[in-house]
Design a protein around this motif. Structure first.
Motif, PDB file in Angstrom:
ATOM      1  N   VAL A  52       0.840  -1.200   0.000  1.00  0.00           N
ATOM      2  CA  VAL A  52       0.000   0.000   0.000  1.00  0.00           C
ATOM      3  C   VAL A  52       0.871   1.245   0.000  1.00  0.00           C
ATOM      4  CG1 VAL A  52      -1.551   1.404   1.422  1.00  0.00           C
ATOM      5  CG2 VAL A  52      -2.054  -1.021   1.032  1.00  0.00           C
ATOM      6  N   GLN A  53       1.878   1.277   0.851  1.00  0.00           N
ATOM      7  CA  GLN A  53       2.782   2.423   0.885  1.00  0.00           C
ATOM      8  C   GLN A  53       3.475   2.613  -0.455  1.00  0.00           C
ATOM      9  OE1 GLN A  53       5.272   2.711   4.520  1.00  0.00           O
ATOM     10  NE2 GLN A  53       3.964   1.110   5.370  1.00  0.00           N
ATOM     11  N   ASP A  54       3.856   1.516  -1.087  1.00  0.00           N
ATOM     12  CA  ASP A  54       4.469   1.608  -2.416  1.00  0.00           C
ATOM     13  C   ASP A  54       3.497   2.216  -3.423  1.00  0.00           C
ATOM     14  OD1 ASP A  54       6.829   0.492  -1.502  1.00  0.00           O
ATOM     15  OD2 ASP A  54       6.336  -1.536  -2.210  1.00  0.00           O
ATOM     16  N   CYS A  55       2.232   1.796  -3.339  1.00  0.00           N
ATOM     17  CA  CYS A  55       1.216   2.324  -4.245  1.00  0.00           C
ATOM     18  C   CYS A  55       1.037   3.825  -4.070  1.00  0.00           C
ATOM     19  CB  CYS A  55      -0.124   1.616  -4.025  1.00  0.00           C
ATOM     20  SG  CYS A  55      -0.194  -0.068  -4.672  1.00  0.00           S
ATOM     21  N   VAL A  56       0.969   4.264  -2.824  1.00  0.00           N
ATOM     22  CA  VAL A  56       0.799   5.690  -2.546  1.00  0.00           C
ATOM     23  C   VAL A  56       2.003   6.470  -3.069  1.00  0.00           C
ATOM     24  CG1 VAL A  56       0.609   7.434  -0.728  1.00  0.00           C
ATOM     25  CG2 VAL A  56      -0.706   5.300  -0.564  1.00  0.00           C
ATOM     26  N   GLN A  57       3.187   5.975  -2.822  1.00  0.00           N
ATOM     27  CA  GLN A  57       4.392   6.652  -3.306  1.00  0.00           C
ATOM     28  C   GLN A  57       4.429   6.678  -4.827  1.00  0.00           C
ATOM     29  OE1 GLN A  57       7.609   4.653  -1.292  1.00  0.00           O
ATOM     30  NE2 GLN A  57       6.850   5.251   0.727  1.00  0.00           N
ATOM     31  N   ASP A  58       3.967   5.598  -5.462  1.00  0.00           N
ATOM     32  CA  ASP A  58       3.913   5.559  -6.928  1.00  0.00           C
ATOM     33  C   ASP A  58       2.943   6.596  -7.475  1.00  0.00           C
ATOM     34  OD1 ASP A  58       5.774   3.551  -7.023  1.00  0.00           O
ATOM     35  OD2 ASP A  58       4.316   1.925  -7.315  1.00  0.00           O
ATOM     36  N   VAL A  59       1.817   6.779  -6.788  1.00  0.00           N
ATOM     37  CA  VAL A  59       0.849   7.788  -7.206  1.00  0.00           C
ATOM     38  C   VAL A  59       1.500   9.168  -7.202  1.00  0.00           C
ATOM     39  CG1 VAL A  59      -1.228   9.048  -6.491  1.00  0.00           C
ATOM     40  CG2 VAL A  59      -1.247   6.547  -6.578  1.00  0.00           C
ATOM     41  N   PHE A  60       2.197   9.489  -6.133  1.00  0.00           N
ATOM     42  CA  PHE A  60       2.849  10.791  -6.060  1.00  0.00           C
ATOM     43  C   PHE A  60       3.981  10.910  -7.078  1.00  0.00           C
ATOM     44  CE2 PHE A  60       0.824  11.168  -1.838  1.00  0.00           C
ATOM     45  CZ  PHE A  60       0.355  12.472  -1.941  1.00  0.00           C
TER      46      PHE A  60
END
Length: 203
Positions: A52-60
């Motif tokens: 999930v943290q990876d996904c959020v960072q990828d979004v940014f």
């Protein structure tokens, strides 16, 4: 660009416009403002916290990478929540958690509601609060998510519809049916329940 921007002093639209014009400070402020909310929302959709943290960072990362081609007028919070949901859906698809689909409606909402502890003044109230928690958490997944987005994240019904990839009436029905169930079953004596970050009107 103005590099004296303060974390909570500038509205989302200004920060969004600034980052589109290559202002790293505005981008950083949006990241700081919404990172925790996005991770919390992502954790309600997936049990894999690190992913999930990876996904959020990828979004940014994508926002900064494609900043010059971003839409001018967006509701930033709704846009970010929607982007995280889509990213997690793609992650599930890649990991074969569900079959290929262009929809995110197969994602189960895992969030557990919990009434604020400062409402519990006596044993009877505590029992009623626990019962309301139970009612909330027994709602169908989509109703739970709609109520979470409406009352915790402060999204409008239009924004919920867009995020869940459904029409306005369907989104409105999810919110209405969730509230209707609570009103029918709730026997407590507390007319206004403080949930999430706002006020949840039960009566």
């Amino acid at each position: 660009m103005n590099h004296t921007l303060k974390k909570n002093a500038v509205d989302d639209f200004t920060l969004w416009s600034n980052l589109k014009n290559d202002d790293q400070r505005s981008f950083s402020l949006l990241f700081e403002r919404y990172y925790s909310d996005l991770v919390n929302y992502g954790n309600s959709l997936s049990p894999f916290s690190e992913k999930v943290q990876d996904c959020v960072q990828d979004v940014f990362a994508d926002i900064w990478l494609y900043r010059n081609s971003l839409q001018e007028h967006v509701v930033v919070k709704a846009y970010l929540l929607s982007s995280v949901r889509k990213r997690i859906a793609r992650l599930f698809e890649r990991d074969h958690i569900f079959r290929k689909t262009t929809s995110t409606d197969v994602i189960e909402f895992l969030f557990d509601f919990s009434i604020e502890n400062d409402l519990v003044e006596d044993e009877v109230t505590a029992e009623r609060v626990l019962y309301l928690n139970k009612l909330l958490n027994e709602l169908p997944s989509r109703q739970k998510e709609a109520l979470y987005l409406r009352y915790h994240q402060g999204l409008s019904v239009d924004q919920i519809a867009e995020l869940l990839n459904i029409n306005y009436q369907s989104a409105n029905n999810l919110v209405y049916r969730g509230l209707l169930t609570l009103r029918k079953e709730w026997k407590g004596g507390i007319p206004i329940i403080v949930l999430f970050s706002g006020v949840f009107q039960i009566s």
